[in-house]
Write an enzyme that holds these catalytic residues in place. Sequence first.
Site, PDB file in Angstrom:
ATOM      1  N   GLU A  35       0.765  -1.159   0.439  1.00 40.41           N
ATOM      2  CA  GLU A  35       0.349   0.260  -0.069  1.00 40.41           C
ATOM      3  C   GLU A  35       0.870   1.340   0.351  1.00 40.41           C
ATOM      4  O   GLU A  35       2.157   1.250  -0.032  1.00 40.41           O
ATOM      5  CB  GLU A  35      -0.748   0.278   1.315  1.00 40.41           C
ATOM      6  CG  GLU A  35      -0.295   0.172   2.606  1.00 40.41           C
ATOM      7  CD  GLU A  35      -0.506   0.603   3.843  1.00 40.41           C
ATOM      8  OE1 GLU A  35      -1.067   1.821   3.100  1.00 40.41           O
ATOM      9  OE2 GLU A  35      -0.395   0.139   4.857  1.00 40.41           O
ATOM     10  N   LYS A  50      -5.602  11.114   1.224  1.00 38.19           N
ATOM     11  CA  LYS A  50      -5.898   9.479   1.487  1.00 38.19           C
ATOM     12  C   LYS A  50      -7.177   9.232   1.080  1.00 38.19           C
ATOM     13  O   LYS A  50      -7.762   9.553   0.403  1.00 38.19           O
ATOM     14  CB  LYS A  50      -6.249   9.350   3.146  1.00 38.19           C
ATOM     15  CG  LYS A  50      -6.345   7.680   3.728  1.00 38.19           C
ATOM     16  CD  LYS A  50      -6.440   8.021   5.156  1.00 38.19           C
ATOM     17  CE  LYS A  50      -7.270   6.616   6.111  1.00 38.19           C
ATOM     18  NZ  LYS A  50      -7.759   6.928   7.253  1.00 38.19           N
ATOM     19  N   VAL A  66      -5.008  -0.164   2.654  1.00 35.29           N
ATOM     20  CA  VAL A  66      -6.046  -0.605   2.088  1.00 35.29           C
ATOM     21  C   VAL A  66      -6.678  -2.070   1.316  1.00 35.29           C
ATOM     22  O   VAL A  66      -6.560  -2.340   0.381  1.00 35.29           O
ATOM     23  CB  VAL A  66      -5.210  -1.934   3.740  1.00 35.29           C
ATOM     24  CG1 VAL A  66      -5.966  -3.428   3.288  1.00 35.29           C
ATOM     25  CG2 VAL A  66      -4.468  -2.428   4.752  1.00 35.29           C
ATOM     26  N   ASP A 102     -18.126   4.192  13.441  1.00 39.58           N
ATOM     27  CA  ASP A 102     -16.662   3.650  12.565  1.00 39.58           C
ATOM     28  C   ASP A 102     -16.113   1.928  12.163  1.00 39.58           C
ATOM     29  O   ASP A 102     -15.920   1.850  13.561  1.00 39.58           O
ATOM     30  CB  ASP A 102     -15.237   4.564  12.610  1.00 39.58           C
ATOM     31  CG  ASP A 102     -14.238   4.782  12.369  1.00 39.58           C
ATOM     32  OD1 ASP A 102     -14.658   4.358  11.123  1.00 39.58           O
ATOM     33  OD2 ASP A 102     -13.941   5.549  12.516  1.00 39.58           O
ATOM     34  N   SER A 106     -13.593   0.362   9.768  1.00 38.28           N
ATOM     35  CA  SER A 106     -12.511   0.428   8.360  1.00 38.28           C
ATOM     36  C   SER A 106     -12.847  -0.121   7.042  1.00 38.28           C
ATOM     37  O   SER A 106     -13.220  -1.634   7.223  1.00 38.28           O
ATOM     38  CB  SER A 106     -11.316  -0.188   8.464  1.00 38.28           C
ATOM     39  OG  SER A 106      -9.902   0.139   7.611  1.00 38.28           O
ATOM     40  N   ASP A 153     -11.194  -1.437   5.106  1.00 42.60           N
ATOM     41  CA  ASP A 153     -10.567  -2.697   4.652  1.00 42.60           C
ATOM     42  C   ASP A 153     -10.440  -3.599   4.858  1.00 42.60           C
ATOM     43  O   ASP A 153     -10.562  -4.581   4.109  1.00 42.60           O
ATOM     44  CB  ASP A 153      -8.660  -2.526   6.036  1.00 42.60           C
ATOM     45  CG  ASP A 153      -8.103  -1.582   5.591  1.00 42.60           C
ATOM     46  OD1 ASP A 153      -8.324  -0.579   4.971  1.00 42.60           O
ATOM     47  OD2 ASP A 153      -7.327  -1.295   7.230  1.00 42.60           O
ATOM     48  N   LYS A 205      -4.987  -2.553  14.379  1.00 43.94           N
ATOM     49  CA  LYS A 205      -4.269  -1.905  15.023  1.00 43.94           C
ATOM     50  C   LYS A 205      -5.271  -1.559  16.376  1.00 43.94           C
ATOM     51  O   LYS A 205      -6.012  -1.765  16.483  1.00 43.94           O
ATOM     52  CB  LYS A 205      -4.440  -0.902  14.399  1.00 43.94           C
ATOM     53  CG  LYS A 205      -4.205  -0.151  13.522  1.00 43.94           C
ATOM     54  CD  LYS A 205      -3.617   0.893  12.726  1.00 43.94           C
ATOM     55  CE  LYS A 205      -3.243   1.294  11.235  1.00 43.94           C
ATOM     56  NZ  LYS A 205      -4.208   1.039  10.030  1.00 43.94           N
TER      57      LYS A 205
HETATM   58  N1  PSU Z   1      -0.374  -0.027   8.849  1.00 49.80           N
HETATM   59  C1  PSU Z   1      -0.210   0.917   9.252  1.00 49.80           C
HETATM   60  N2  PSU Z   1       0.246   2.423   9.204  1.00 49.80           N
HETATM   61  C2  PSU Z   1      -1.010   3.122   8.703  1.00 49.80           C
HETATM   62  C3  PSU Z   1      -1.695   1.769   7.819  1.00 49.80           C
HETATM   63  C4  PSU Z   1      -1.862   0.294   8.272  1.00 49.80           C
HETATM   64  O1  PSU Z   1       1.488   0.501   9.521  1.00 49.80           O
HETATM   65  O2  PSU Z   1      -1.046   4.402   8.657  1.00 49.80           O
HETATM   66  C5  PSU Z   1      -3.094   3.257   7.529  1.00 49.80           C
HETATM   67  C6  PSU Z   1      -3.339   1.438   6.289  1.00 49.80           C
HETATM   68  O3  PSU Z   1      -3.599   2.489   4.976  1.00 49.80           O
HETATM   69  C7  PSU Z   1      -4.578   1.097   6.646  1.00 49.80           C
HETATM   70  C8  PSU Z   1      -5.321   2.726   7.116  1.00 49.80           C
HETATM   71  O4  PSU Z   1      -6.124   0.976   4.891  1.00 49.80           O
HETATM   72  O5  PSU Z   1      -4.093   2.742   7.900  1.00 49.80           O
HETATM   73  C9  PSU Z   1      -6.298   2.364   7.503  1.00 49.80           C
HETATM   74  O6  PSU Z   1      -7.358   3.780   7.232  1.00 49.80           O
HETATM   75  P1  PSU Z   1      -8.761   3.694   8.169  1.00 49.80           P
HETATM   76  O7  PSU Z   1      -8.900   3.249   9.450  1.00 49.80           O
HETATM   77  O8  PSU Z   1      -9.040   5.003   8.244  1.00 49.80           O
HETATM   78  O9  PSU Z   1      -9.575   2.824   7.529  1.00 49.80           O
HETATM   79 MN    MN Z   2     -12.777   4.832   9.452  1.00 48.71          MN
END
Ligand code: PSU
Ligand code: MN
Length: 321
Positions: free
Chosen positions: A44, A104, A125, A157, A159, A161, A178
Amino acid sequence: MHAPFGARSYDPAVTNHPLLSSRVIRSDEVADAQRDGVPVVALESTVYSNLGLPTPENERALGECIDAIRESGAVPCVTAVLDGTLRAGLAESEYERILGEAKKAAERDLAVAVGQGWAVGATTVSASLAIAAAAGVSVFATGGIGGVHRGVETSGDISADLSAIGRYGIATISAGIKSFLDLGRSLELLETLGVTVVGWQTSDLPSFTARRSGFPVPHRVDSLDVLTAIVRSRLEFAQGMLIANPVPEEFALDQKVHDDALAQALVDAEASGVTGAAVTPFVLGRIVDASGGASVEANVALVANNARLAGQLAAQLSSSN
Ligand code: PSU
Ligand code: MN
């Protein structure tokens, strides 16, 4: 078309995204690799931009990931939006463009990024999986995936992903989910979405900068041969899966440092009123600050560690074809 997975090959570009596939531009190196049967690993770009990691560690992380993939005999395929084009694989001279400030781009944003001609869209992702699927790449590495956020009851919320991992026939390798997310709910949703989840040499779901979370993974896998067999089964049916690979022991963030930094980051996020796509970059940034930068080293190490396993898996998939 090259059929990397035997007689039951499928064309994810056609299956998933007839329009997108004609728009994705592969780098010469990626196109040559696919023609010659050389394994390819998608990466990514959000994690390497300042949305994911600070400068200059982001550049080091990208370099380590690329080296790890090449060492296993595979070709790296960084996904991004550059000047309104969807890209699968970047030229050496283009890497610097994703290393700073970027917009983003999740999967839903790709059409807008193309339509508005975004200069640099850092693909998350979900967007990276869409591009990789269109380009016919089946192995993908990230840092830690997004998931169901704590407080989802009020924020809603979740993701993108998770659903993308479920929809695309690609094996995603991450250091689990995470740590600031709701891991239990995220695992439940992955089950609902029909995503195969395995722990790589662990029975406990890794949580990003920590090797453990207290949540058991549905399945533990210890050998590359078995992992390859499982991935091949999923890919034959164009289904995705998640391989949870713990951060290397020596780089795992001290638990107390992590817990204190996370508590502070969550308080700050609440107080700042940050919502939507800004939440994850904000919380990651606050953890960096509150841990005195210690989380960065763990993040660099885990993303490179994922790229290494992805390279080995891609190589094994194409050699035992
Ligand atoms: N993994 C990391 N750092 C990041 C991400 C993943 O170590 O910044 C990013 C990835 O691109 C993932 C995004 O898709 O964080 C998730 O964002 P959100 O929670 O808004 O979907
Ligand atoms: Mn989100």
